[in-house]
Design a protein around this motif. Structure first.
Motif, PDB file in Angstrom:
ATOM      1  N   LEU A 335      49.650 -14.290 -49.432  1.00 11.57           N
ATOM      2  CA  LEU A 335      48.876 -14.712 -48.267  1.00 11.57           C
ATOM      3  C   LEU A 335      47.618 -15.461 -48.687  1.00 11.57           C
ATOM      4  O   LEU A 335      47.266 -16.500 -48.113  1.00 11.57           O
ATOM      5  CB  LEU A 335      48.510 -13.484 -47.429  1.00 11.57           C
ATOM      6  CG  LEU A 335      47.694 -13.732 -46.154  1.00 11.57           C
ATOM      7  CD1 LEU A 335      48.483 -14.580 -45.173  1.00 11.57           C
ATOM      8  CD2 LEU A 335      47.294 -12.412 -45.512  1.00 11.57           C
ATOM      9  N   ALA A 336      46.933 -14.954 -49.715  1.00 13.23           N
ATOM     10  CA  ALA A 336      45.700 -15.596 -50.186  1.00 13.23           C
ATOM     11  C   ALA A 336      45.980 -16.992 -50.742  1.00 13.23           C
ATOM     12  O   ALA A 336      45.212 -17.928 -50.502  1.00 13.23           O
ATOM     13  CB  ALA A 336      45.043 -14.726 -51.255  1.00 13.23           C
ATOM     14  N   ILE A 337      47.086 -17.142 -51.474  1.00  9.55           N
ATOM     15  CA  ILE A 337      47.424 -18.457 -52.029  1.00  9.55           C
ATOM     16  C   ILE A 337      47.704 -19.462 -50.922  1.00  9.55           C
ATOM     17  O   ILE A 337      47.244 -20.609 -50.966  1.00  9.55           O
ATOM     18  CB  ILE A 337      48.630 -18.334 -52.979  1.00  9.55           C
ATOM     19  CG1 ILE A 337      48.225 -17.566 -54.246  1.00  9.55           C
ATOM     20  CG2 ILE A 337      49.178 -19.703 -53.351  1.00  9.55           C
ATOM     21  CD1 ILE A 337      49.379 -17.287 -55.185  1.00  9.55           C
ATOM     22  N   LEU A 338      48.451 -19.038 -49.897  1.00 13.99           N
ATOM     23  CA  LEU A 338      48.754 -19.941 -48.789  1.00 13.99           C
ATOM     24  C   LEU A 338      47.476 -20.369 -48.062  1.00 13.99           C
ATOM     25  O   LEU A 338      47.288 -21.553 -47.755  1.00 13.99           O
ATOM     26  CB  LEU A 338      49.719 -19.253 -47.816  1.00 13.99           C
ATOM     27  CG  LEU A 338      51.134 -19.010 -48.335  1.00 13.99           C
ATOM     28  CD1 LEU A 338      51.952 -18.232 -47.304  1.00 13.99           C
ATOM     29  CD2 LEU A 338      51.824 -20.330 -48.658  1.00 13.99           C
ATOM     30  N   ILE A 339      46.600 -19.410 -47.778  1.00 14.02           N
ATOM     31  CA  ILE A 339      45.340 -19.735 -47.098  1.00 14.02           C
ATOM     32  C   ILE A 339      44.483 -20.634 -47.971  1.00 14.02           C
ATOM     33  O   ILE A 339      43.862 -21.589 -47.478  1.00 14.02           O
ATOM     34  CB  ILE A 339      44.587 -18.445 -46.730  1.00 14.02           C
ATOM     35  CG1 ILE A 339      45.360 -17.660 -45.673  1.00 14.02           C
ATOM     36  CG2 ILE A 339      43.184 -18.746 -46.222  1.00 14.02           C
ATOM     37  CD1 ILE A 339      44.751 -16.325 -45.333  1.00 14.02           C
TER      38      ILE A 339
END
Length: 539
Positions: A335-339
């Protein structure tokens, strides 16, 4: 419950910080760097290429002029950059600033206020004829400040020596540079750093700006460490049972998160350029801070749950926390990478769609595996059996040796090993003999029909006395009765419980009781008949 709510709030806040809108992204910074890195040849679509003038500074189109100015300024060659400004008809006070200084001030103002995409500028010698402006002007952009909206123009002017028309930054714009510089110049400390630190940039951000904001972040981290240390000590004062892990959570990851938030809201905006803003709004450090906070929170939650499971007598559930925590952390990282990619300006939708399709395929292929993992979770949390327990599962008996994520391994009485998928095992009827607080003693006695009534009555009385006097037999319940007439003989009902959970000790007690009862049968002139079926007897 409170830990779950707190984690949900952390994730929601993390997502909220991830959705920051900005005009310039790191992706655009990289694209701009590629545009400025190479010398620009004017892309001219005119069919009359013989009419294109030659110019030493390549100022024949609006795009080429801005490219030349920006490239010279990035190389810190403001003497060259000044060749792209129109100084005609300016006030003496403006000229007194100096041509080189005016070029430097304009570069700072543009860096802080106006994003320039060379691809949007005209590559024609005549400029953009479709704009609602005089045919000798092109609009570069508009700067909003305390003076209102200030238009930045490029203007087609005659070259000084031969009157050939070339493009320069309009003198109307140059006249406003001193006023714009007063509002958008760097702070004195920023100016000092810019003059004394080599002009090297990364992602469009100058080296001195990287150092400035890293030092600022370090300062706020020290401030945040002091604040969180005081909070931790205050909580410890009011709650002496506060664990060191909780204190560490407050004083370390929370301190970094607080430092990043303070730095984002309290820094000197006078030293912020569009490139700095783009890098800052990529939320790289903020994302890392949130990841550390959430990871530490997960570890803290695992520790608290481990203590609770041990108190509840479910130590096996502790083994499940590690893979569960790993799964949650992996989802947080994804999730952090996508954001982060979205904040940098890259389109993560395509990647997310690919992950969704791939995830669906994996989920279908791993359906049984997922069922078994859920079964393992059920076995760990509800704990119908534990490792080392002796149990009946279905029609078999055995000792549980391992509860894995896929299957449960059981050692049978024949010393063979049976592997049962967890999804199948939890649906079986499981009888856990190791959970008994005592073991039933129920011998099956079938007397001959020739036995006399007084002898049977005396035998039952002696059996009750034997069981009551034995130190290993519980006081209640204790039964010894003539149960029924059968075709084979007279059935006795005997029930008592041996006060032990150790099966070997039970066997020794059972052996002694059987021998004693056998002697009582002989004493009271009774005879046993038949061979009762012991195959269904409990171990």
């Amino acid at each position: 419950m409170r830990l779950s709510v707190a984690l949900w709030l952390c994730i929601c806040t993390f997502l909220a910080y991830g959705q920051v809108e900005h005009d310039v992204s790191v992706k655009e910074i990289l694209a701009k760097g590629e545009q400025h890195a190479q010398p620009l040849l004017a892309a001219v679509t005119s069919t009359d290429k013989g009419s294109i003038p030659k110019d030493l500074y390549n100022r024949i189109t609006p795009r080429a002029t801005m490219h030349g100015f920006l490239l010279a300024a990035q190389n810190n060659d403001f003497e060259l950059a000044s060749q792209y400004l129109d100084y005609r008809n300016l006030k003496t006070s403006t000229l007194a600033v100096g041509k080189v200084e005016l070029a430097k001030q304009l570069y700072v103002v543009l860096n802080r206020t106006l994003w320039i995409d060379l691809e949007n500028l005209s590559a024609e010698p005549l400029g953009d004829v479709n704009e609602a402006l005089p045919n000798y002007r092109d609009l570069l952009g508009t700067i909003e400040g305390s003076l209102g909206k200030t238009a930045v123009y490029l203007q087609r002017v005659p070259r000084k020596n031969d009157q050939v028309k070339i493009w320069k930054i309009s003198n109307a714009t140059v006249a406003k540079i001193p006023a714009l510089s007063q509002e958008f110049a760097y702070t004195p400390f920023g100016e000092w750093l810019a003059k004394n630190i080599p002009s090297v940039d990364f992602l469009g951000v100058m080296l001195w700006q990287w150092l400035y904001f890293l030092l600022l972040l370090l300062f706020y981290f020290i401030v945040a460490k002091i604040i969180t240390w005081l909070i931790s000590k205050t909580l410890k004062h009011f709650n002496p049972m506060l664990s060191k892990s909780t204190q560490g959570f407050i004083e370390n990851p929370i301190a970094l998160l607080l430092a990043v938030i303070l730095a984002r809201n309290l820094f000197a905006k006078a030293n912020v350029t569009l490139a700095v803003r783009a890098v800052a709004e990529g939320n790289t450090i903020l994302t890392l801070a949130w990841i550390w906070v959430i990871f530490s929170f997960i570890d803290l939650t695992k520790l608290k749950l481990s203590e609770r499971f041990v108190e509840q007598g479910k130590p096996l559930a502790v083994y499940l926390l590690r893979p569960a925590g790993t799964v949650v952390k992996s989802l947080i990282i994804l999730l952090a990478i996508l954001i982060w990619f979205e904040n940098l300006g890259f389109n993560a939708t395509t990647l997310l769609a690919g992950l969704g399709i791939g995830g669906l395929a994996i989920a279908l292929a791993a359906q049984k595996t997922v069922e078994n993992i859920i079964g393992a979770i059920t076995l760990y949390t509800s704990a119908p059996v534990k490792i080392g327990n002796f149990c009946r599962f279905g029609e078999q008996l055995g000792i549980v040796e391992e509860i894995g994520l896929r299957a449960t391994r059981i050692r049978t009485l024949d010393r063979t090993v049976v592997y049962i998928a967890n999804a199948q095992f939890i649906d079986m009827q499981i009888e856990n003999y190791s959970e008994r607080e005592r073991i039933a003693y129920r011998p099956k006695l079938l007397l001959s029909s020739q036995c006399k009534k007084d002898d049977i009555d005396a035998l039952l009385t002696d059996i009750r006395a034997l069981l009551s006097a034995h130190p290993q037999v519980a006081e209640q319940p204790l039964r010894a009765h003539f149960k029924a007439f059968t075709a084979h003989g007279l059935a006795l009902d005997i029930l008592s419980y041996v006060e032990t959970t150790e099966f070997e000790q039970y066997l020794q007690t059972m052996n002694q009781l059987n021998l004693d009862i056998l002697s009582l049968i002989e004493k009271n002139n009774c005879q046993l008949v038949g061979l009762p079926d012991y195959s269904s007897a409990q171990p």
